[in-house]
Write an enzyme that holds these catalytic residues in place. Structure first.
Site, PDB file in Angstrom:
ATOM      1  N   CYS A 125      41.237  42.266  38.067  1.00 27.36           N
ATOM      2  CA  CYS A 125      39.862  42.718  38.286  1.00 27.36           C
ATOM      3  C   CYS A 125      39.124  41.781  39.241  1.00 27.36           C
ATOM      4  CB  CYS A 125      39.121  42.858  36.964  1.00 27.36           C
ATOM      5  SG  CYS A 125      39.015  41.314  36.053  1.00 27.36           S
ATOM      6  N   ARG A 184      33.489  43.348  29.303  1.00 26.55           N
ATOM      7  CA  ARG A 184      33.732  41.914  29.200  1.00 26.55           C
ATOM      8  C   ARG A 184      32.562  41.280  28.458  1.00 26.55           C
ATOM      9  NH1 ARG A 184      34.370  38.247  34.455  1.00 26.55           N
ATOM     10  NH2 ARG A 184      32.141  38.611  34.659  1.00 26.55           N
ATOM     11  N   ARG A 230      34.009  28.075  44.132  1.00 22.00           N
ATOM     12  CA  ARG A 230      33.919  29.368  44.821  1.00 22.00           C
ATOM     13  C   ARG A 230      32.549  29.666  45.395  1.00 22.00           C
ATOM     14  NH1 ARG A 230      34.448  33.602  39.715  1.00 22.00           N
ATOM     15  NH2 ARG A 230      33.416  35.127  41.025  1.00 22.00           N
ATOM     16  N   GLU A 249      42.306  33.588  34.012  1.00 21.52           N
ATOM     17  CA  GLU A 249      41.613  33.080  35.201  1.00 21.52           C
ATOM     18  C   GLU A 249      41.583  31.563  35.230  1.00 21.52           C
ATOM     19  OE1 GLU A 249      37.655  34.719  35.313  1.00 21.52           O
ATOM     20  OE2 GLU A 249      37.368  34.503  33.181  1.00 21.52           O
ATOM     21  N   ASN A 270      39.394  35.592  41.171  1.00 25.38           N
ATOM     22  CA  ASN A 270      38.322  34.798  41.792  1.00 25.38           C
ATOM     23  C   ASN A 270      38.278  33.402  41.190  1.00 25.38           C
ATOM     24  OD1 ASN A 270      37.743  37.270  42.872  1.00 25.38           O
ATOM     25  ND2 ASN A 270      36.062  37.707  41.484  1.00 25.38           N
ATOM     26  N   ASP A 271      38.299  33.358  39.854  1.00 26.16           N
ATOM     27  CA  ASP A 271      38.274  32.051  39.198  1.00 26.16           C
ATOM     28  C   ASP A 271      39.646  31.395  39.220  1.00 26.16           C
ATOM     29  OD1 ASP A 271      35.632  31.447  38.418  1.00 26.16           O
ATOM     30  OD2 ASP A 271      35.717  33.095  36.996  1.00 26.16           O
ATOM     31  N   ARG A 314      30.796  43.805  33.823  1.00 26.44           N
ATOM     32  CA  ARG A 314      30.306  42.421  33.722  1.00 26.44           C
ATOM     33  C   ARG A 314      29.004  42.436  32.916  1.00 26.44           C
ATOM     34  NH1 ARG A 314      32.599  41.937  39.296  1.00 26.44           N
ATOM     35  NH2 ARG A 314      33.802  40.014  39.377  1.00 26.44           N
ATOM     36  N   HIS A 363      29.399  35.011  43.025  1.00 26.44           N
ATOM     37  CA  HIS A 363      28.894  36.202  42.339  1.00 26.44           C
ATOM     38  C   HIS A 363      27.848  36.919  43.173  1.00 26.44           C
ATOM     39  CE1 HIS A 363      30.907  34.452  38.796  1.00 26.44           C
ATOM     40  NE2 HIS A 363      31.230  35.717  38.670  1.00 26.44           N
TER      41      HIS A 363
HETATM   42  C1  PEP Z   1      37.320  36.732  38.405  1.00 31.53           C
HETATM   43  O1  PEP Z   1      37.097  35.548  38.141  1.00 31.53           O
HETATM   44  O2  PEP Z   1      38.210  37.108  39.188  1.00 31.53           O
HETATM   45  C2  PEP Z   1      36.511  37.802  37.785  1.00 31.53           C
HETATM   46  C3  PEP Z   1      36.809  39.058  37.924  1.00 31.53           C
HETATM   47  O3  PEP Z   1      35.406  37.433  37.102  1.00 31.53           O
HETATM   48  P1  PEP Z   1      34.074  36.892  37.796  1.00 31.53           P
HETATM   49  O4  PEP Z   1      34.203  37.135  39.275  1.00 31.53           O
HETATM   50  O5  PEP Z   1      32.944  37.655  37.196  1.00 31.53           O
HETATM   51  O6  PEP Z   1      34.073  35.454  37.434  1.00 31.53           O
HETATM   52 MG    MG Z   2      35.889  35.041  36.422  1.00 30.52          MG
END
Ligand code: PEP
Ligand code: MG
Length: 575
Positions: A507, A338, A470, A436, A459-460, A302, A195
């Site tokens: 996203c 979200r 991550r 995710e 990402n998750d 977010r 993040h």
């Molecule tokens: C993700 O996990 O891809 C996402 C968009 O949410 P975050 O990066 O805030 O966990």
């Molecule tokens: Mg996420």
């Protein structure tokens, strides 16, 4: 001496400037100089922080009543009081401020290092381990200072070309730095989709993480070239290298300027398929950048960032104002809010959460369901905003259908409370889920029955599918978005959702990376959400893409498991 450091570039571009070091304490602080006539005031500030912490410890001593726990806790507090009174911390910090005119936080962390070094020398293992207590006490004093009215934990005299060099930064730290004029960020730790990296990207300045020893090797005021595209930092470059990078910097600026020409051009592929390009934001202030990017909606707000860097929780009215500001500026274009994805690396201030595996713990919707009052407040704020724009609710980290049912129940309760108070909202507000977690991707049909839309959090999804943390740079090389399992899962989600006519977007960071644009188009994706700075680059790629040419190649790529073959096919696709 000139040398080069290699890390992971997380935000593209070139910056040339001077290093500004964040202090090496667990609690990052800045170094700056105090005018001579303010030194006494600075020492008074330090003394008052010590007094605050002393009072806190004494109050804690009084508050413990239970017999056994009291004895243990008292011993622990006595130790902390002893550390607090240790002259190395108090006296030496004072003299350092007097002699060097540095700020109190910096002096404090320097003295902490001295004390830690002394502990390191101790033979007794038990006493040596008390280093952690030293850090805790220092953090407490620093926090007391940070809470001091009118204080900003940042250099007051940053030059216009300051580059922040830190050992590590939390997403909350980076948020604080949003208001300051750093031209680049460098950190020893971190990874591409942490993040911290995402927030740094949203600042639209070159950033590199996982440099490992940058904070040790770079000195305050060193001249730096930061190449965020290549992930390279050149320390104290010679004149020829500097000239070369200034030239490249100019070329990049020209390219960015050229891209501005397509800002108001509709994102349509060569064969006429319209694509929605939305923006990811963290705070209402980000809307300026969104407007400059030509995004036609917010695909991911977010909202948890409204909860960071503060001692209290944002009230319903405060949240409403933030969401409303975005809704109004977006003029009825979609805004996907979200619900707070707190926990893991985005914890509330003062939270005592100490899970062994925070990414698998009480995070996102799990925390919302465990804190119904906090969730209710947010849902009411979002619902109230739905009267002023095209607002949608997005639920993070769903892993089973029960969580959807419970969320829908909470939304209904929030709606009912507004009805009773005769407060207007959109009864038909759409509720979507983030896909995710692999479990959600694998039972998508169940999820689609209950949700109005899906948003893939790559990402998750990558983190949980590949079991790669991550935010851990030691395993960053295993975080592979091109892994066949990931490509298969992402295409499976998109195609399953499209067959069921359920709107689906991405996203996660994959949506803003032009290496993936054609691949995702080939999977059938028609809605992308990304940080604004990447939007025109992705649009440019879309404008040059012809779906009937792409799809056969993409079908081949999904079936390919040899990395070399995959790389060759990808190169052909992106040619
Ligand atoms: C993700 O996990 O891809 C996402 C968009 O949410 P975050 O990066 O805030 O966990
Ligand atoms: Mg996420």
């Amino acid at each position: 001496m000139s040398f080069i450091l290699q890390g992971i570039g997380v935000s593209e571009g070139i910056a040339i400037g001077h290093a500004h070091l964040a202090a090496p304490a667990a609690l990052e602080v800045m170094h700056y100089l105090i005018p001579k006539n303010q030194v006494d005031k600075e020492i008074a500030r330090l003394d008052s922080a010590f007094a605050v912490v002393r009072t806190e410890f004494e109050a804690l001593q009084q508050s413990v009543v239970d017999g056994h726990a009291r004895a243990e806790f008292s011993a622990f507090l006595d130790l902390h009081l002893m550390i607090l009174e240790d002259p190395t911390l108090s006296e030496s910090t004072r003299s350092m401020i007097e002699q060097t005119h540095c700020n109190a936080e910096w002096a404090m962390t320097q003295q902490m290092q001295v004390l830690l070094a002394q502990f390191e020398e101790i033979e007794d293992a038990y006493l040596r381990e008390r280093k952690a207590d030293v850090v805790q006490v220092v953090e407490r004093v620093l926090k007391a200072m940070l809470g001091h009215p009118g204080y900003l934990p940042i250099a007051s005299k940053l030059t216009g070309d300051s580059i922040l060099v830190a050992h590590d930064l939390s997403p909350a730290d980076v948020m604080q730095y949003k208001q300051h004029q750093f031209i680049a960020f460098l950190t020893d730790l971190g990874s591409l989709t942490s993040h911290t990296a995402i927030v740094a990207r949203s600042l639209n300045i070159p950033s590199i993480v996982a440099l490992h020893h940058a904070h040790q090797l770079i000195l305050e005021n060193d001249c730096l070239i930061v190449d965020g595209t290549q992930g390279i930092t050149i320390v104290n470059p010679d004149k020829y290298v500097l000239d070369e990078y200034r030239l490249r910097q100019g070329e990049l600026q020209l390219e960015r300027k050229k891209l501005q020409r397509i800002k108001s051009v509709a994102a349509v592929t060569l064969d006429g398929t319209p694509i929605d390009l939305y923006a990811n934001i963290e705070l209402p202030e980000d809307i300026e950048q969104v407007k400059e990017s030509g995004a036609t909606g917010i695909g991911l707000f977010r909202s948890e960032f409204l909860f960071l860097n503060r001692d209290d929780l944002p009230s319903e009215d405060e949240q409403f104002e933030a969401y409303h500001a975005v809704a109004v500026k977006m003029h009825k274009q979609p805004v996907v809010i979200r619900t707070f994805d707190l926990g893991a690396d985005k914890s509330l201030k003062g939270s005592t959460q100490a899970a062994a595996n925070p990414a698998l713990g009480l995070r996102a919707i799990r925390l919302s369901l465990a804190e119904p009052q906090m969730f209710h407040t947010q849902l009411r704020a979002i619902l109230r905003t739905s009267n002023y724009g095209e607002i949608r609710i997005l639920v993070p980290m769903l892993s089973n259908v029960m969580e959807i049912d419970q969320t829908l129940y909470h939304i209904e309760c929030a709606k009912q409370s507004l009805r009773e108070e005769k407060i207007a909202f959109n009864e038909q507000i759409k509720v979507g889920g983030m896909i995710e977690i692999p479990a959600a991707a694998l039972c998508l049909e169940l999820f689609m029955r209950k949700l109005d839309f899906l948003s893939i959090g790559t990402n998750d999804l990558i983190q949980y599918t590949l079991a790669v943390d991550r935010i851990d740079d030691t395993v960053a090389h295993l975080y592979d978005p091109f892994h066949p399992a990931i490509l298969w899962l992402v295409s499976h989600i998109i195609q399953t959702a499209r067959r069921a006519k359920v709107p689906v977007s991405i996203c996660g960071e994959m949506a803003g990376d032009k290496q993936f644009t054609r691949l995702l188009l080939g999977f059938g994706l028609q809605q992308f959400s990304m940080y604004p700075a990447q939007l025109l680059t992705v649009k440019n790629q879309i404008l040059k893409s012809h779906l009937p040419d792409i799809i056969p190649l993409v079908n081949k790529i999904v079936k390919t498991d040899y990395p070399e073959k995959l790389a060759a096919l990808l190169a052909k696709l992106n040619d």
